[in-house]
Design a protein around this motif. Structure first.
Motif, PDB file in Angstrom:
ATOM      1  N   TYR A 161       2.567  -8.089  54.153  1.00 15.74           N
ATOM      2  CA  TYR A 161       1.987  -9.265  54.798  1.00 15.74           C
ATOM      3  C   TYR A 161       0.692  -8.888  55.510  1.00 15.74           C
ATOM      4  N   ARG A 162      -0.292  -9.777  55.453  1.00 13.83           N
ATOM      5  CA  ARG A 162      -1.536  -9.586  56.180  1.00 13.83           C
ATOM      6  C   ARG A 162      -1.311 -10.008  57.633  1.00 13.83           C
ATOM      7  N   ARG A 163      -1.551  -9.063  58.558  1.00 13.52           N
ATOM      8  CA  ARG A 163      -1.232  -9.332  59.959  1.00 13.52           C
ATOM      9  C   ARG A 163      -2.000 -10.524  60.533  1.00 13.52           C
ATOM     10  N   SER A 164      -3.258 -10.652  60.199  1.00 18.71           N
ATOM     11  CA  SER A 164      -4.053 -11.734  60.768  1.00 18.71           C
ATOM     12  C   SER A 164      -3.450 -13.103  60.452  1.00 18.71           C
ATOM     13  N   VAL A 165      -2.815 -13.214  59.284  1.00 19.16           N
ATOM     14  CA  VAL A 165      -2.177 -14.482  58.921  1.00 19.16           C
ATOM     15  C   VAL A 165      -0.895 -14.678  59.721  1.00 19.16           C
ATOM     16  N   LEU A 166      -0.121 -13.617  59.901  1.00 16.43           N
ATOM     17  CA  LEU A 166       1.092 -13.724  60.712  1.00 16.43           C
ATOM     18  C   LEU A 166       0.754 -14.065  62.158  1.00 16.43           C
ATOM     19  N   ARG A 168      -1.491 -15.964  63.002  1.00 15.39           N
ATOM     20  CA  ARG A 168      -1.844 -17.388  62.998  1.00 15.39           C
ATOM     21  C   ARG A 168      -0.622 -18.287  62.837  1.00 15.39           C
ATOM     22  N   VAL A 169       0.271 -17.962  61.887  1.00 17.18           N
ATOM     23  CA  VAL A 169       1.380 -18.872  61.574  1.00 17.18           C
ATOM     24  C   VAL A 169       2.687 -18.494  62.271  1.00 17.18           C
ATOM     25  N   LEU A 186       6.497 -20.470  53.345  1.00 18.11           N
ATOM     26  CA  LEU A 186       6.112 -21.885  53.270  1.00 18.11           C
ATOM     27  C   LEU A 186       5.081 -22.198  54.350  1.00 18.11           C
ATOM     28  N   ARG A 187       5.279 -21.662  55.542  1.00 12.00           N
ATOM     29  CA  ARG A 187       4.293 -21.871  56.609  1.00 12.00           C
ATOM     30  C   ARG A 187       2.959 -21.230  56.240  1.00 12.00           C
ATOM     31  N   ILE A 188       3.020 -20.069  55.609  1.00  8.76           N
ATOM     32  CA  ILE A 188       1.794 -19.375  55.206  1.00  8.76           C
ATOM     33  C   ILE A 188       1.043 -20.180  54.161  1.00  8.76           C
ATOM     34  N   ARG A 189       1.740 -20.693  53.161  1.00  3.93           N
ATOM     35  CA  ARG A 189       1.084 -21.493  52.124  1.00  3.93           C
ATOM     36  C   ARG A 189       0.542 -22.792  52.694  1.00  3.93           C
ATOM     37  N   HIS A 190       1.281 -23.372  53.647  1.00  5.26           N
ATOM     38  CA  HIS A 190       0.829 -24.608  54.290  1.00  5.26           C
ATOM     39  C   HIS A 190      -0.465 -24.383  55.069  1.00  5.26           C
ATOM     40  N   ALA A 191      -0.683 -23.143  55.524  1.00  4.37           N
ATOM     41  CA  ALA A 191      -1.914 -22.810  56.249  1.00  4.37           C
ATOM     42  C   ALA A 191      -3.075 -22.519  55.302  1.00  4.37           C
TER      43      ALA A 191
END
Length: 337
Positions: A161-166, A168-169, A186-191
């Protein structure tokens, strides 16, 4: 300027529970693939194992933490706790019954560096029997730039997982008994980010798969069928409810079928017309017979029916529970090493 794969810091989180039989093989595969990569940290999160998992792991140059029995011990809680102890740009999660494949880390980090729209990268997980002792030759990596991938809805138990995305979501929801990866993805794709699977194996998964009904009830005792219902309740009233139900609502159709059965039984009793209940039972029997004929096995058809009932029960039980705030989860652990 984008970081190259050599500049991206990697952390690895391994979650275990009574897996002393495999932890040595797993840790050594991770050390092999991260050897010489500056800044890499390996963290093993143990869910209060009763075997020698922690003792074996402590003999390696990694961090080891053990979750307290005073909290809910789940895979989601282990991932949540492990992530909180990392700082890398990329965090790779592996389960305790796995072995990391050669070359996958380099290929994944290169893809992360080239594609900022990709937030999660997984790979094929190869199932092997627990006692397998396979000696594999080093797999040729080839030209990393040509590494191909397929878009997928979620990464599963072995994924980076990319930390910057985690950041965020949010992290894995530690209150979920199961399905924590699909819910997070699902939250990641929604972002607006992508989740992909490299067209190369990420890990070997050592287990003894069984189609036995006893296996279903063993997982049921550990509440492993509650996760989808919990996630449905969590996203009730949000824009993620329908997408999640479409992707992970395995128990919804059986719930609807059972509700229809109860309704027809009620009508039969109320109007003294047994044909309504008989009609429902006839439909169920016909579907069961068709499934048995298709699978050429009465047992496999029975297994599927019991599985659907267990999914239905888990969905209802998970849904009726009150959702809790993940930020208030009592993440209690002791640092072993």
């Amino acid at each position: 300027m984008k970081k190259s794969d050599k500049q991206m810091n990697l952390d690895v989180v391994v979650i275990t529970k009574d897996q002393g039989w495999n932890v040595r093989r797993l840790i050594e595969s991770v050390l092999r693939e991260t050897d010489g990569r500056p800044g890499t940290e390996i963290i093993l999160v143990d869910s209060a194992s009763s075997d020698d998992t922690v003792e074996v792991a402590s003999g390696y140059p990694i961090r080891v933490i053990r979750l307290s029995k005073r909290q809910r011990l789940t895979a989601a809680a282990g991932r949540h706790a492990g992530l909180s102890q990392t700082n890398g740009d990329v965090v790779l999660f592996l389960d305790g019954d796995m072995e990391l494949r050669r070359g996958w880390v380099d290929a994944a980090l290169d893809l992360f560096a080239r594609r900022p729209d990709i937030a999660v990268i997984s790979g094929e997980v190869v199932d092997r029997p627990i006692r397998a002792r396979c000696l594999r030759a080093v797999e040729p990596l080839g030209e990393i730039q040509r590494t191909s991938f397929t878009e997928v809805p979620h990464g599963g138990g072995a994924a980076a997982y990319r930390r910057s995305v985690l950041d965020r979501v949010g992290s894995f929801n530690p209150y979920l008994f199961s399905d924590e990866e699909p819910e997070l993805c699902l939250r990641i794709r929604h972002a607006g980010y992508r989740i992909v699977r490299l067209d190369r194996p990420i890990a070997d998964h050592y287990s003894d798969p069984s189609g036995a009904i006893s296996t279903l009830f063993g997982r049921r005792r550990r509440n492993l069928y509650l996760g989808p219902g919990q996630a449905l309740r969590l996203h009730l009233g949000s824009g993620l409810l329908v997408p999640y139900a479409r992707e992970r609502g395995f128990g919804l159709m059986p719930v609807a079928g059972l509700a229809l059965g109860v309704a027809t039984l009620g009508m039969s009793l109320l109007f003294r017309q047994p044909r309504w209940a008989a009609l429902w039972l006839g439909v169920v029997a016909t579907l069961f017979a068709a499934d048995a004929a298709r699978k050429r096995s009465m047992y496999r058809a029975l297994f599927t029916m019991v599985q659907r009932l267990v999914f239905a029960e888990g969905t209802v039980k998970g849904f009726v529970g009150s959702p809790a705030d993940p930020s208030r989860f009592p993440c209690m652990f002791e640092v072993i090493k």
